[in-house]
Design a protein around this motif. Structure first.
Motif, PDB file in Angstrom:
ATOM      1  N   THR A 728       0.715  -1.164   0.091  1.00 25.27           N
ATOM      2  CA  THR A 728      -0.144   0.052  -0.012  1.00 25.27           C
ATOM      3  C   THR A 728       0.916   1.531   0.060  1.00 25.27           C
ATOM      4  O   THR A 728       0.572   2.350  -0.694  1.00 25.27           O
ATOM      5  CB  THR A 728      -0.890  -0.024   1.132  1.00 25.27           C
ATOM      6  N   ASN A 729       1.867   1.064   0.933  1.00 25.43           N
ATOM      7  CA  ASN A 729       2.837   2.406   0.900  1.00 25.43           C
ATOM      8  C   ASN A 729       3.861   2.448  -0.253  1.00 25.43           C
ATOM      9  O   ASN A 729       4.294   3.659  -0.736  1.00 25.43           O
ATOM     10  CB  ASN A 729       3.656   2.231   2.205  1.00 25.43           C
ATOM     11  N   LEU A 730       4.359   1.214  -0.820  1.00 21.01           N
ATOM     12  CA  LEU A 730       5.362   1.487  -1.857  1.00 21.01           C
ATOM     13  C   LEU A 730       4.920   1.083  -3.358  1.00 21.01           C
ATOM     14  O   LEU A 730       5.759   0.690  -4.061  1.00 21.01           O
ATOM     15  CB  LEU A 730       6.738   0.507  -1.423  1.00 21.01           C
ATOM     16  N   ASP A 731       3.685   0.670  -3.457  1.00 23.57           N
ATOM     17  CA  ASP A 731       3.106   0.575  -4.654  1.00 23.57           C
ATOM     18  C   ASP A 731       3.463  -1.171  -5.103  1.00 23.57           C
ATOM     19  O   ASP A 731       2.545  -1.757  -5.510  1.00 23.57           O
ATOM     20  CB  ASP A 731       3.267   1.393  -5.740  1.00 23.57           C
ATOM     21  N   SER A 732       4.328  -1.405  -5.478  1.00 27.12           N
ATOM     22  CA  SER A 732       5.036  -2.569  -5.983  1.00 27.12           C
ATOM     23  C   SER A 732       6.545  -2.953  -5.201  1.00 27.12           C
ATOM     24  O   SER A 732       7.028  -2.068  -5.234  1.00 27.12           O
ATOM     25  CB  SER A 732       4.923  -2.685  -7.430  1.00 27.12           C
ATOM     26  N   MET A 733       6.623  -4.199  -5.298  1.00 28.12           N
ATOM     27  CA  MET A 733       7.757  -4.846  -4.616  1.00 28.12           C
ATOM     28  C   MET A 733       8.173  -6.083  -5.413  1.00 28.12           C
ATOM     29  O   MET A 733       7.443  -6.693  -5.420  1.00 28.12           O
ATOM     30  CB  MET A 733       7.922  -4.841  -3.122  1.00 28.12           C
ATOM     31  N   PRO A 734       9.558  -6.210  -5.244  1.00 27.25           N
ATOM     32  CA  PRO A 734      10.067  -7.567  -5.799  1.00 27.25           C
ATOM     33  C   PRO A 734      10.047  -8.406  -4.604  1.00 27.25           C
ATOM     34  O   PRO A 734       9.942  -8.259  -3.662  1.00 27.25           O
ATOM     35  CB  PRO A 734      11.487  -7.449  -6.413  1.00 27.25           C
ATOM     36  N   LEU A 735      10.123 -10.022  -4.904  1.00 25.84           N
ATOM     37  CA  LEU A 735      10.052 -10.848  -3.825  1.00 25.84           C
ATOM     38  C   LEU A 735      11.200 -10.979  -2.904  1.00 25.84           C
ATOM     39  O   LEU A 735      10.713 -10.885  -1.563  1.00 25.84           O
ATOM     40  CB  LEU A 735      10.126 -12.357  -4.661  1.00 25.84           C
ATOM     41  N   GLU A 770      -5.338 -16.412  -6.325  1.00 17.84           N
ATOM     42  CA  GLU A 770      -6.542 -15.962  -5.704  1.00 17.84           C
ATOM     43  C   GLU A 770      -7.002 -14.424  -6.140  1.00 17.84           C
ATOM     44  O   GLU A 770      -7.944 -14.137  -5.474  1.00 17.84           O
ATOM     45  CB  GLU A 770      -6.557 -16.118  -4.088  1.00 17.84           C
ATOM     46  N   HIS A 771      -6.341 -13.981  -6.800  1.00 20.21           N
ATOM     47  CA  HIS A 771      -6.425 -12.639  -7.377  1.00 20.21           C
ATOM     48  C   HIS A 771      -6.552 -11.508  -6.256  1.00 20.21           C
ATOM     49  O   HIS A 771      -7.199 -10.300  -6.139  1.00 20.21           O
ATOM     50  CB  HIS A 771      -8.139 -12.338  -7.929  1.00 20.21           C
ATOM     51  N   GLN A 772      -5.583 -11.902  -4.999  1.00 16.92           N
ATOM     52  CA  GLN A 772      -5.537 -10.778  -4.059  1.00 16.92           C
ATOM     53  C   GLN A 772      -4.403 -10.096  -4.363  1.00 16.92           C
ATOM     54  O   GLN A 772      -4.146  -8.833  -3.719  1.00 16.92           O
ATOM     55  CB  GLN A 772      -5.451 -11.566  -2.676  1.00 16.92           C
ATOM     56  N   LEU A 773      -3.213 -10.619  -5.409  1.00 20.30           N
ATOM     57  CA  LEU A 773      -2.116  -9.894  -5.681  1.00 20.30           C
ATOM     58  C   LEU A 773      -1.993  -9.847  -7.102  1.00 20.30           C
ATOM     59  O   LEU A 773      -2.676 -10.702  -7.908  1.00 20.30           O
ATOM     60  CB  LEU A 773      -1.115 -10.469  -5.024  1.00 20.30           C
ATOM     61  N   LEU A 774      -1.256  -9.039  -7.632  1.00 20.12           N
ATOM     62  CA  LEU A 774      -0.924  -8.771  -9.031  1.00 20.12           C
ATOM     63  C   LEU A 774       0.431  -9.277  -9.092  1.00 20.12           C
ATOM     64  O   LEU A 774       1.441  -8.458  -8.511  1.00 20.12           O
ATOM     65  CB  LEU A 774      -1.440  -7.564  -9.666  1.00 20.12           C
ATOM     66  N   PHE A 775       1.088  -9.756 -10.324  1.00 24.10           N
ATOM     67  CA  PHE A 775       2.551 -10.048 -10.428  1.00 24.10           C
ATOM     68  C   PHE A 775       2.654  -9.724 -11.847  1.00 24.10           C
ATOM     69  O   PHE A 775       2.098 -10.292 -12.919  1.00 24.10           O
ATOM     70  CB  PHE A 775       2.817 -11.601 -10.393  1.00 24.10           C
ATOM     71  N   SER A 776       3.762  -8.871 -12.151  1.00 21.47           N
ATOM     72  CA  SER A 776       4.006  -8.244 -13.352  1.00 21.47           C
ATOM     73  C   SER A 776       5.382  -7.832 -13.637  1.00 21.47           C
ATOM     74  O   SER A 776       5.816  -6.843 -12.629  1.00 21.47           O
ATOM     75  CB  SER A 776       3.043  -7.348 -14.158  1.00 21.47           C
ATOM     76  N   GLY A 777       6.224  -8.273 -14.286  1.00 21.70           N
ATOM     77  CA  GLY A 777       7.562  -7.660 -14.402  1.00 21.70           C
ATOM     78  C   GLY A 777       8.537  -7.930 -13.215  1.00 21.70           C
ATOM     79  O   GLY A 777       9.435  -7.195 -13.120  1.00 21.70           O
ATOM     80  N   GLY A 778       8.261  -9.071 -12.620  1.00 22.29           N
ATOM     81  CA  GLY A 778       8.979  -9.452 -11.450  1.00 22.29           C
ATOM     82  C   GLY A 778       8.668  -8.839 -10.185  1.00 22.29           C
ATOM     83  O   GLY A 778       9.523  -8.695  -9.239  1.00 22.29           O
ATOM     84  N   LEU A 779       7.647  -7.833 -10.266  1.00 24.53           N
ATOM     85  CA  LEU A 779       7.212  -7.107  -9.153  1.00 24.53           C
ATOM     86  C   LEU A 779       5.751  -7.507  -8.769  1.00 24.53           C
ATOM     87  O   LEU A 779       4.807  -7.906  -9.456  1.00 24.53           O
ATOM     88  CB  LEU A 779       6.942  -5.729  -9.503  1.00 24.53           C
ATOM     89  N   TYR A 780       5.489  -7.708  -7.327  1.00 27.48           N
ATOM     90  CA  TYR A 780       4.017  -7.801  -6.788  1.00 27.48           C
ATOM     91  C   TYR A 780       3.524  -6.454  -6.462  1.00 27.48           C
ATOM     92  O   TYR A 780       4.107  -5.564  -5.965  1.00 27.48           O
ATOM     93  CB  TYR A 780       4.202  -8.641  -5.481  1.00 27.48           C
ATOM     94  N   LYS A 781       2.178  -6.397  -6.592  1.00 24.34           N
ATOM     95  CA  LYS A 781       1.229  -5.139  -6.003  1.00 24.34           C
ATOM     96  C   LYS A 781      -0.080  -5.431  -6.092  1.00 24.34           C
ATOM     97  O   LYS A 781      -0.501  -6.667  -6.411  1.00 24.34           O
ATOM     98  CB  LYS A 781       1.481  -4.100  -7.352  1.00 24.34           C
ATOM     99  N   LEU A 782      -0.651  -4.778  -5.235  1.00 23.38           N
ATOM    100  CA  LEU A 782      -2.086  -4.967  -4.996  1.00 23.38           C
ATOM    101  C   LEU A 782      -2.889  -4.616  -6.197  1.00 23.38           C
ATOM    102  O   LEU A 782      -2.716  -3.593  -6.878  1.00 23.38           O
ATOM    103  CB  LEU A 782      -2.619  -4.163  -3.794  1.00 23.38           C
ATOM    104  N   PRO A 783      -4.034  -5.323  -6.325  1.00 20.81           N
ATOM    105  CA  PRO A 783      -5.009  -5.048  -7.460  1.00 20.81           C
ATOM    106  C   PRO A 783      -5.705  -3.610  -7.171  1.00 20.81           C
ATOM    107  O   PRO A 783      -5.806  -3.219  -5.868  1.00 20.81           O
ATOM    108  CB  PRO A 783      -5.917  -6.295  -7.469  1.00 20.81           C
ATOM    109  N   LYS A 784      -6.157  -3.135  -8.205  1.00 18.98           N
ATOM    110  CA  LYS A 784      -6.700  -1.864  -8.075  1.00 18.98           C
ATOM    111  C   LYS A 784      -8.238  -2.067  -7.529  1.00 18.98           C
ATOM    112  O   LYS A 784      -8.953  -2.864  -8.117  1.00 18.98           O
ATOM    113  CB  LYS A 784      -6.668  -0.707  -9.314  1.00 18.98           C
ATOM    114  N   SER A 785      -8.814  -1.365  -6.818  1.00 20.85           N
ATOM    115  CA  SER A 785     -10.145  -1.358  -6.129  1.00 20.85           C
ATOM    116  C   SER A 785     -11.076  -0.756  -7.049  1.00 20.85           C
ATOM    117  O   SER A 785     -10.647   0.036  -7.730  1.00 20.85           O
ATOM    118  CB  SER A 785     -10.300  -1.231  -4.642  1.00 20.85           C
TER     119      SER A 785
END
Length: 785
Positions: A728-735, A770-785
């Protein structure tokens, strides 16, 4: 007057030159398209003197050589290639090649007297001229023959040559074979020439073979004309022989036999070819010996390459049969050292594993057995561990996706029968995790070898972890999951037994403590101590006079658990036991309270074992069942007919569960479903002669404990709130960044849950599904509500 005299002299010289040219044509009849010599040696000497006087030697040599080249191109070469007609009959092809070489040799032999005279002509020259880079006349002649023949290659020439040498090779390989093996009726066939023994042509074939090779060697045509066909033919023979050798079992090394066959059969045959019939290498010239050695080097490499490829194709079966297949693995290791087929091995074995092992049709224990065999076999094949790391990567990924992998591993460790995992556990080596560092002081640097070029340098220390149990634990990256699964399995085993015997479990626990450490297994020690204490407490209760004074409908024993140390139980319904059973349990609890003072018992009515004796009109049954099964049949003691809804209300059990459980008594022939969800007690068996031995066993006992994976999933949910806050604070992060921050903030303090990098990846990937996270380009981020 002087000018006229000079003209007359020039005319005389021209006339003399013309006369000499006519005599040269007489001396070298090749100029008139004849090969026979027509003048005597005395006449040739006289002609040679006149040529020298007129200084025509250079011109005459050029004319004669060009004439020879023209004649061979127009007559000899076409006659030779005319024998190479297309045929599928090997015997006919053999005859065609033999006739072609005989005709060529006879035609070229007729040139020898002429070449001798040309040599004399050349020797009388003062200058050292050369044609086609050859000073020697015979060398020039052979070069002309070779170039002319190869410039007019017949379309099917290799087929005819192959027929010739295939027949010869077959005769050579089967000369010493007894013919009685292939008897047909009263006749026997020779394995060499495939004719009846009385009409064997092997000796004639060998003679023709050697004579043909001798002529080709003399003409210096053997290598250029036959070399490619010989190589192809021998390669086919090598492939056939290797495939035949590899058809047998994998418990015998084949390389020594194959090398011996190459030396004694193939190379011996080649020596006879290049020597014109001699089988002794010292009799060969240094040039011929060098040619044969080069041939041997190529064939030896092809033999190893063919054998290695064949074993690579069989490698999956070789691994499954390990350690019996150890000789084949050792052969393959030698083959890989002498060939460049490591990449082929990796691709082939990974494809075989995916096709034959990694699919839903194979049970997890079978996959683990194959994986353990692969670890052992590939460790012998490549001690550096690079092949093992690369090949088994898909296996580890697939095992992580199976829910019962950890349980199967732990069950294998605790198996009393001989098994790979049980044997590994007995070794007692300490657990080595990928994240732990390897002590360099423990390394034997005298035996150190650099990693292969295809190795990943970042995983060099991890490949030193060769212990099988450690590798299985590293599939998940954490030992917590295995320890929790062992706790669950231990709880099931302790709850399912009908006594307080724990000797076997204590032995397993001590072995596991040497692997995982005492701190990790402290809870398990408490669980075993609970069993020991339960035995002592139950003995005290049974010997209590106040407890024994009261009348008991049935004997009762209890296993008393320390709830905070045992794994969590499954969420179960509150089973309502019959009144008589509840009264008996209350008496037992009262005796326990009297013994322990301020402590009491909280019963788990759906757990335990009940020994029942059922007496019907025509039979008696003795069996051990679960409390729910016992409660079902006890209700039919007072009432012969019940519906599912009535039983569900009386027992406080969901109808769906009750419907599944009651089928056990139907299968035993005790109950009968007379209508939908309505059951009747059968006092008399429908099958009069039915014996108790035919009674179906009770359904498989379900685990009363929550699985370790479910427990671990619940523990990992602790991290979810931290992960959501970070993203939520950093938008997207790698594993790796998520893992680093979790170790910094969420894994501190007493009782904190640890999570390895592979386990975290598995957890986050599940959230993606389970569609609680998105993964793209090696980064995880929260789906937009």
């Amino acid at each position: 007057m002087n000018i006229a005299a000079d003209m007359d002299m020039a005319a005389i010289n021209a006339a003399s030159e013309q006369d000499v040219l006519l005599k040269i044509e007489y001396a070298f009849p090749i100029l008139r398209q004849k090969v026979l010599s027509e003048c005597s040696d005395e006449q040739f000497t006289d002609i040679l003197k006149q040529i020298n006087d007129l200084k025509l030697l250079g011109r005459i040599e050029e004319i004669v050589i060009q004439s020879i080249e023209y004649y061979i191109r127009q007559h000899v070469a076409p006659d030779f290639w005319s024998n190479f007609s297309s045929t599928t009959n090997e015997q006919h092809g053999f005859e065609c090649f033999k006739n072609a070489v005989d005709g060529l040799y006879s035609s070229l032999i007729e040139f020898l007297p002429m070449l001798k005279r040309l040599e004399q002509l050349v020797q009388s020259k003062e200058s050292d001229g050369s044609f086609y880079g050859e000073n020697n006349i015979l060398g020039q002649f052979k070069l002309i023959v070779k170039a002319t023949l190869l410039s007019q290659l017949a379309l099917n020439h290799e087929i005819i040559i192959e027929h010739f040498y295939r027949i010869a090779f077959n005769v050579f390989c089967n000369t010493d074979t007894s013919p009685q093996d292939d008897s047909i009726g009263s006749h026997s066939l020779c394995k060499g020439c495939n004719r009846e023994i009385d009409d064997c042509q092997c000796q004639a074939i060998v003679y023709i073979f050697h004579e043909t090779n001798r002529k080709l060697i003399e003409l210096e045509l053997l290598e250029r004309l036959v070399g490619n066909v010989l190589t192809s033919l021998i390669n086919i023979r090598i492939e056939s022989h290797v495939n035949k050798a590899c058809e047998s079992s994998f418990d015998v090394s084949q390389l020594t036999f194959l090398e011996n066959w190459l030396e004694t059969v193939v190379m011996s045959w080649l020596t006879r070819i290049y020597s014109g019939g001699s089988s002794k290498s010292p009799s060969l010239s240094s040039k011929t010996r060098e040619t044969i050695n080069k041939f041997k080097y190529k064939l030896s490499h092809f033999l190893y390459e063919t054998y290695t490829r064949t074993r690579i194709d069989q490698l999956f079966n070789i691994i499954i049969e390990y350690p019996e297949s150890q000789p084949a693995i050792e052969d393959l290791r030698v083959g890989l050292e002498r060939t460049d087929l490591r990449k082929t091995l990796v691709e082939s074995l990974q494809d075989a594993l995916k096709t034959r092992l990694l699919h839903p049709g194979v049970n997890t224990p079978d996959i683990l057995t194959a994986y353990i065999a692969a670890i052992k076999a590939l460790r012998q094949l490549d001690p550096t561990g690079v092949l093992l790391e690369t090949v088994t990567q898909p296996v580890k990924q697939y095992l992580r996706s199976r829910e019962d992998t950890v349980r199967c591993v732990v069950s294998g460790l605790l198996d009393d029968s001989p098994s790979d995992l049980a044997d590994e556990l007995v070794k007692g080596e300490s657990l080595q995790l990928e994240e732990s560092s390897v002590d360099e002081e423990d390394e034997d640097w005298e035996k150190w070898m650099p990693d292969p070029v295809d190795a990943d340098p970042s995983k060099s220390s991890q490949r030193r972890v060769s212990d099988i149990i450690s590798m299985l634990v590293n599939v998940y990256g954490s030992q917590d999951l295995f320890v929790n699964e062992y706790r669950t399995l231990l709880a099931d085993r302790l709850l399912s037994q009908l006594n307080y015997h724990t000797e076997r479990e204590i032995r397993h626990l001590e072995l596991l403590k040497r692997r995982f450490g005492e701190n990790q297994l402290h809870y398990c020690e408490v669980m075993l101590k609970d069993v020991y204490d339960s035995k002592r407490i139950d003995g005290n209760i049974q010997s209590d006079s106040s407890y024994c004074v009261e009348a008991h409908l049935f004997p009762t024993s209890a296993l008393i658990l320390s709830a905070q140390f045992w794994p969590p139980f499954k969420e179960e319904w509150k089973l309502e036991l019959p009144k008589a059973v509840q009264d008996q349990l209350a008496k037992y609890m009262k005796a326990f309270e009297a013994l322990k003072g301020n402590r009491t018992l909280c019963w788990k009515p759906h757990l335990g074992n009940v020994n029942l004796e059922i007496e019907l009109k025509d039979r008696k049954l003795n069996m051990n069942v679960t409390p729910i099964h016992a409660t079902i049949i006890i209700h039919f003691q007072n009432k012969n007919e019940w519906t599912i809804d009535e039983l569900s209300e009386a027992m406080h059990v969901p109808a769906t569960v009750l419907r599944r459980k009651i089928t056990f008594w139907v299968s035993q022939g005790v109950l009968k479903e007379i209508s939908s969800d309505k059951f009747l007690l059968q006092e008399e068996s429908a099958t009069k002669n039915r014996s108790t031995a035919e009674i179906v066993e009770e359904e498989e006992v379900e685990s009363a404990m929550a699985s370790a994976s479910d427990q671990r999933e619940e523990e990992l949910q602790v991290f979810w709130s931290y992960i959501v806050g970070m993203l939520t604070n950093l938008d997207s992060m790698p594993l790796e960044r998520i893992h680093q921050m979790l170790k910094m903030f969420a894994s501190q303090g007493p009782g904190a849950v640890e999570c390895g990098l592979p386990e975290l990846r598995h957890f986050l990937d599940k959230k993606v599904r389970e569609h609680q996270l998105l993964f793209s380009g090696g980064l995880y981020k929260l789906p937009k509500s």
